[in-house]
Design a protein around this motif. Structure first.
Motif, mmCIF file in Angstrom:
data_model
loop_
_atom_site.group_PDB
_atom_site.id
_atom_site.type_symbol
_atom_site.label_atom_id
_atom_site.label_comp_id
_atom_site.label_asym_id
_atom_site.label_seq_id
_atom_site.Cartn_x
_atom_site.Cartn_y
_atom_site.Cartn_z
ATOM 1 N N GLY A 141 0.993 -1.186 -0.022
ATOM 2 C CA GLY A 141 -0.223 0.010 -0.003
ATOM 3 C C GLY A 141 0.822 1.370 -0.104
ATOM 4 O O GLY A 141 0.454 2.131 -0.592
ATOM 5 N N MET A 142 1.768 1.274 0.672
ATOM 6 C CA MET A 142 3.076 2.314 0.593
ATOM 7 C C MET A 142 3.536 2.468 -0.673
ATOM 8 O O MET A 142 3.611 3.665 -1.089
ATOM 9 N N VAL A 143 3.869 1.506 -1.128
ATOM 10 C CA VAL A 143 4.441 1.537 -2.545
ATOM 11 C C VAL A 143 3.458 2.416 -3.646
ATOM 12 O O VAL A 143 3.793 2.942 -4.246
ATOM 13 N N ARG A 144 2.334 1.844 -3.535
ATOM 14 C CA ARG A 144 1.393 2.336 -4.534
ATOM 15 C C ARG A 144 1.031 4.096 -4.031
ATOM 16 O O ARG A 144 0.972 4.759 -4.911
ATOM 17 N N ARG A 145 1.080 4.308 -2.665
ATOM 18 C CA ARG A 145 0.782 5.870 -2.443
ATOM 19 C C ARG A 145 2.110 6.437 -2.730
ATOM 20 O O ARG A 145 2.011 7.539 -3.106
ATOM 21 N N LEU A 146 3.425 5.876 -2.711
ATOM 22 C CA LEU A 146 4.566 6.449 -3.174
ATOM 23 C C LEU A 146 4.650 6.900 -4.731
ATOM 24 O O LEU A 146 4.794 7.815 -5.074
ATOM 25 N N GLU A 147 3.893 5.932 -5.462
ATOM 26 C CA GLU A 147 3.771 6.063 -6.836
ATOM 27 C C GLU A 147 2.654 7.161 -7.194
ATOM 28 O O GLU A 147 3.009 7.993 -7.927
ATOM 29 N N LEU A 148 1.970 7.377 -6.469
ATOM 30 C CA LEU A 148 0.798 8.432 -6.523
ATOM 31 C C LEU A 148 1.605 9.731 -6.199
ATOM 32 O O LEU A 148 1.502 10.814 -6.881
ATOM 33 N N ALA A 149 2.470 9.664 -5.313
ATOM 34 C CA ALA A 149 3.179 10.863 -4.897
ATOM 35 C C ALA A 149 4.043 11.568 -6.014
ATOM 36 O O ALA A 149 4.268 12.429 -6.410
ATOM 37 N N GLN A 150 4.651 10.317 -6.699
ATOM 38 C CA GLN A 150 5.527 10.622 -7.895
ATOM 39 C C GLN A 150 4.700 11.264 -8.999
ATOM 40 O O GLN A 150 5.143 12.137 -9.617
ATOM 41 N N ALA A 151 3.647 10.931 -9.187
ATOM 42 C CA ALA A 151 2.611 11.412 -10.153
ATOM 43 C C ALA A 151 2.126 12.651 -9.722
ATOM 44 O O ALA A 151 1.777 13.436 -10.693
ATOM 45 N N LEU A 152 2.007 12.816 -8.434
ATOM 46 C CA LEU A 152 1.355 14.289 -7.876
ATOM 47 C C LEU A 152 2.451 15.437 -8.000
ATOM 48 O O LEU A 152 2.127 16.534 -8.096
ATOM 49 N N GLY B 84 -15.631 -13.338 -16.202
ATOM 50 C CA GLY B 84 -15.506 -12.765 -17.652
ATOM 51 C C GLY B 84 -14.113 -12.522 -18.080
ATOM 52 O O GLY B 84 -13.703 -11.537 -18.804
ATOM 53 N N GLY B 85 -13.169 -13.567 -17.824
ATOM 54 C CA GLY B 85 -11.809 -13.462 -18.612
ATOM 55 C C GLY B 85 -10.490 -12.841 -17.558
ATOM 56 O O GLY B 85 -9.806 -12.554 -17.857
ATOM 57 N N PHE B 86 -11.096 -12.646 -16.070
ATOM 58 C CA PHE B 86 -9.949 -12.369 -15.353
ATOM 59 C C PHE B 86 -8.934 -13.542 -15.255
ATOM 60 O O PHE B 86 -9.096 -14.424 -15.135
ATOM 61 N N ARG B 87 -7.644 -12.841 -15.393
ATOM 62 C CA ARG B 87 -6.644 -13.782 -15.151
ATOM 63 C C ARG B 87 -6.536 -13.822 -13.796
ATOM 64 O O ARG B 87 -7.107 -13.166 -12.999
ATOM 65 N N ASP B 88 -5.416 -14.578 -13.184
ATOM 66 C CA ASP B 88 -4.941 -14.367 -11.721
ATOM 67 C C ASP B 88 -4.363 -13.067 -11.583
ATOM 68 O O ASP B 88 -3.143 -13.189 -11.919
ATOM 69 N N VAL B 89 -4.878 -12.179 -10.964
ATOM 70 C CA VAL B 89 -4.367 -10.844 -10.957
ATOM 71 C C VAL B 89 -3.130 -10.900 -9.903
ATOM 72 O O VAL B 89 -2.063 -10.221 -10.059
ATOM 73 N N ARG B 90 -3.155 -12.104 -9.142
ATOM 74 C CA ARG B 90 -2.047 -12.026 -8.023
ATOM 75 C C ARG B 90 -0.815 -12.262 -8.456
ATOM 76 O O ARG B 90 0.020 -11.912 -8.419
ATOM 77 N N ALA B 91 -1.079 -13.361 -9.703
ATOM 78 C CA ALA B 91 0.365 -13.672 -10.479
ATOM 79 C C ALA B 91 0.709 -12.786 -11.332
ATOM 80 O O ALA B 91 1.817 -12.682 -11.467
ATOM 81 N N ALA B 92 -0.200 -11.975 -11.934
ATOM 82 C CA ALA B 92 -0.028 -11.137 -13.098
ATOM 83 C C ALA B 92 0.726 -9.866 -12.615
ATOM 84 O O ALA B 92 1.375 -9.143 -13.491
ATOM 85 N N ARG B 93 0.363 -9.432 -11.483
ATOM 86 C CA ARG B 93 0.700 -8.135 -11.007
ATOM 87 C C ARG B 93 1.716 -8.240 -10.183
ATOM 88 O O ARG B 93 1.569 -8.870 -9.008
ATOM 89 N N ARG B 94 2.733 -7.264 -10.096
ATOM 90 C CA ARG B 94 3.571 -7.146 -9.118
ATOM 91 C C ARG B 94 3.300 -6.160 -8.083
ATOM 92 O O ARG B 94 4.191 -5.879 -6.964
ATOM 93 N N THR B 95 2.378 -5.249 -8.353
ATOM 94 C CA THR B 95 2.268 -4.179 -7.658
ATOM 95 C C THR B 95 2.141 -4.169 -6.090
ATOM 96 O O THR B 95 2.605 -3.294 -5.612
ATOM 97 N N ALA B 96 1.599 -5.201 -5.702
ATOM 98 C CA ALA B 96 1.277 -5.186 -4.191
ATOM 99 C C ALA B 96 2.597 -5.689 -3.426
ATOM 100 O O ALA B 96 2.551 -5.465 -2.169
ATOM 101 N N ARG B 97 3.605 -6.340 -4.233
ATOM 102 C CA ARG B 97 4.751 -6.870 -3.438
ATOM 103 C C ARG B 97 5.582 -5.719 -3.007
ATOM 104 O O ARG B 97 5.762 -4.652 -3.564
ATOM 105 N N ARG B 98 6.512 -6.134 -2.138
ATOM 106 C CA ARG B 98 7.309 -5.375 -1.741
ATOM 107 C C ARG B 98 8.506 -5.133 -2.401
ATOM 108 O O ARG B 98 8.555 -6.141 -3.563
ATOM 109 N N LEU B 99 9.253 -4.037 -2.717
ATOM 110 C CA LEU B 99 9.945 -3.710 -3.746
ATOM 111 C C LEU B 99 11.387 -4.472 -3.222
ATOM 112 O O LEU B 99 11.694 -4.388 -2.071
#
Ligand code: ATP
Length: 268
Positions: free
Chosen positions: A142-153, A252-267
Motif C-alpha cells: 500500500g505504501m508503494v502504491r501511495r509512493l507512486e501516487l506521490a511521484q505522479a502528483l 469474465g476473463g480475469f487472469r489470476d491478478v495476484r500472479a500477473a501483477r507485482r504491484t502489491a509486492r514489496r520492492l
C-alpha cells in the motif's frame, strides 16, 4: 459564460492489435474535477484507452482531447497536464521514498527552487512523511502504491490517470489509497480517471463510471443512476455489469491478478 473544455473527450476511438480489436468506436467524456471510473474485466480495453489518452499510443481512428488539446497534435502539452500511474511498479527500491519523488520532480521539470517543497508536499499528501527517508524496499504494498501516487502528483497534474491503483492490495491498504485520492481531489480540484475491476470501490468512490466490455462502453452514469436503471432487478454495480453484458464479472476473463501483477509486492 461558455463552459471550458472537458478534461477528457474521446470520440469514435478505435485501436487494434493485429486482428484483436482492443477499443471499438469508443465515446467518453470526463468532466473537470470528477473522479471517473473506467470499469471492466481484463481485456476489456481499459489500459489501451488510457494509453491513448496519455499519448503513449496513437489513436488509429477517432479523436481524443485532454483539456481541449489533441493527443496527436499537442502530445507534449498533453503530457504536461497528465500524471499517470501505470499498473506495474515504477518506484526504485534502492532509493528512499523522498529520492523517488524528487527524481520525478526533476523528470517532470518542476522548477528547481520548488522541487524540495513540492516533493515534501506530495509525500505528505500520501501520508508517507514518516517513512520518507527509508529505502522504498522497506515499504508495504500500500505504501508503494501511495509512493507512486506521490511521484505522479509532484508535477501538479490537472488530470491524474490511475490504472488499477488498488489491485492486489488488502482492504485496509485499498481504502488508504482511495482516501488519499479523495483528499487530493478535494484540495486541488484535480480530475481523476481510474480503471478498476473492483465494482465495490467504483460504487463507493467514483462520481461517474463507464462499464467497458470487449472494447466498447456498455453503460455510463453515476453508480446510483446505473443501479436505478435496473428497475429493482439488482442492487450493485456487479448486477449492472451482468445486466448490460450478460457476463459474470468474476468469470469474465480475469487472469489470476495476484500472479500477473507485482504491484502489491514489496520492492526487492
Ligand atoms: N501490445 C499488445 N499487443 C497485442 N494485443 C494487445 C496488446 N495490448 C493489449 N492487447 C489486447 O487488447 C485487448 C485489450 O487489452 P487492454 O490491456 O486494453 O485491456 P484491459 O481492460 O486494460 O485489461 P487488463 O486489466 O488486463 O490490462 C486484449 O485482448 C489484449 O490482449
Amino acid at each position: 459564460m461558455t463552459p471550458g473544455p472537458a478534461a477528457v473527450e474521446v470520440r469514435g476511438l478505435r485501436h487494434t492489435f493485429g486482428d484483436t480489436v482492443a477499443v471499438d468506436d469508443l465515446d467518453l467524456t470526463v468532466q473537470p474535477g470528477e473522479i471517473f471510473g473506467l470499469l471492466g474485466p481484463n481485456g476489456a480495453g481499459k489500459t489501451t484507452t488510457i494509453r491513448v489518452i496519455t499519448t503513449l499510443l496513437p489513436p488509429m481512428a477517432g479523436s481524443v482531447t485532454v483539456f481541449g488539446l489533441d493527443v496527436n497534435g499537442r502530445k507534449m502539452a498533453v503530457r504536461r497536464l497528465v500524471g499517470y500511474v501505470p499498473q506495474l511498479l515504477s518506484a526504485d527500491g534502492a532509493l528512499s521514498g523522498r529520492e523517488n519523488v524528487a527524481l520525478f520532480a526533476r523528470l517532470f521539470d518542476v522548477p528547481r527552487a520548488q522541487r524540495r517543497e513540492r516533493t515534501a508536499a506530495a509525500i505528505d499528501a500520501m501520508g508517507l512523511s514518516e517513512a520518507a527517508d527509508r529505502p522504498a524496499s522497506t515499504y508495504s504494498g500500500g505504501m508503494v502504491r501511495r509512493l507512486e501516487l506521490a511521484q505522479a502528483l509532484v508535477s501538479s497534474p490537472r488530470l491524474l490517470i490511475l490504472d488499477e491503483p488498488t489491485i492486489g492490495l488488502d482492504p485496509v491498504a485499498r481504502s488508504g489509497v482511495w482516501e488519499r485520492i479523495l483528499d487530493v481531489r478535494q484540495q486541488t480540484g484535480m480530475t481523476v480517471l481510474v480503471t478498476t475491476h473492483y465494482m465495490d470501490e467504483a460504487e463507493q468512490y467514483c462520481d461517474r463510471v463507464a462499464l467497458m466490455h470487449r472494447g466498447r462502453i456498455r453503460a455510463m452514469g453515476t453508480p446510483g443512476e446505473l443501479i436505478a436503471s435496473l428497475d429493482g432487478a439488482g442492487e450493485s454495480l456487479d448486477d449492472v455489469f451482468r445486466s448490460y453484458t450478460g457476463d459474470d464479472l468474476d468469470s469474465g476473463g480475469f487472469r489470476d491478478v495476484r500472479a500477473a501483477r507485482r504491484t502489491a509486492r514489496r520492492l526487492g
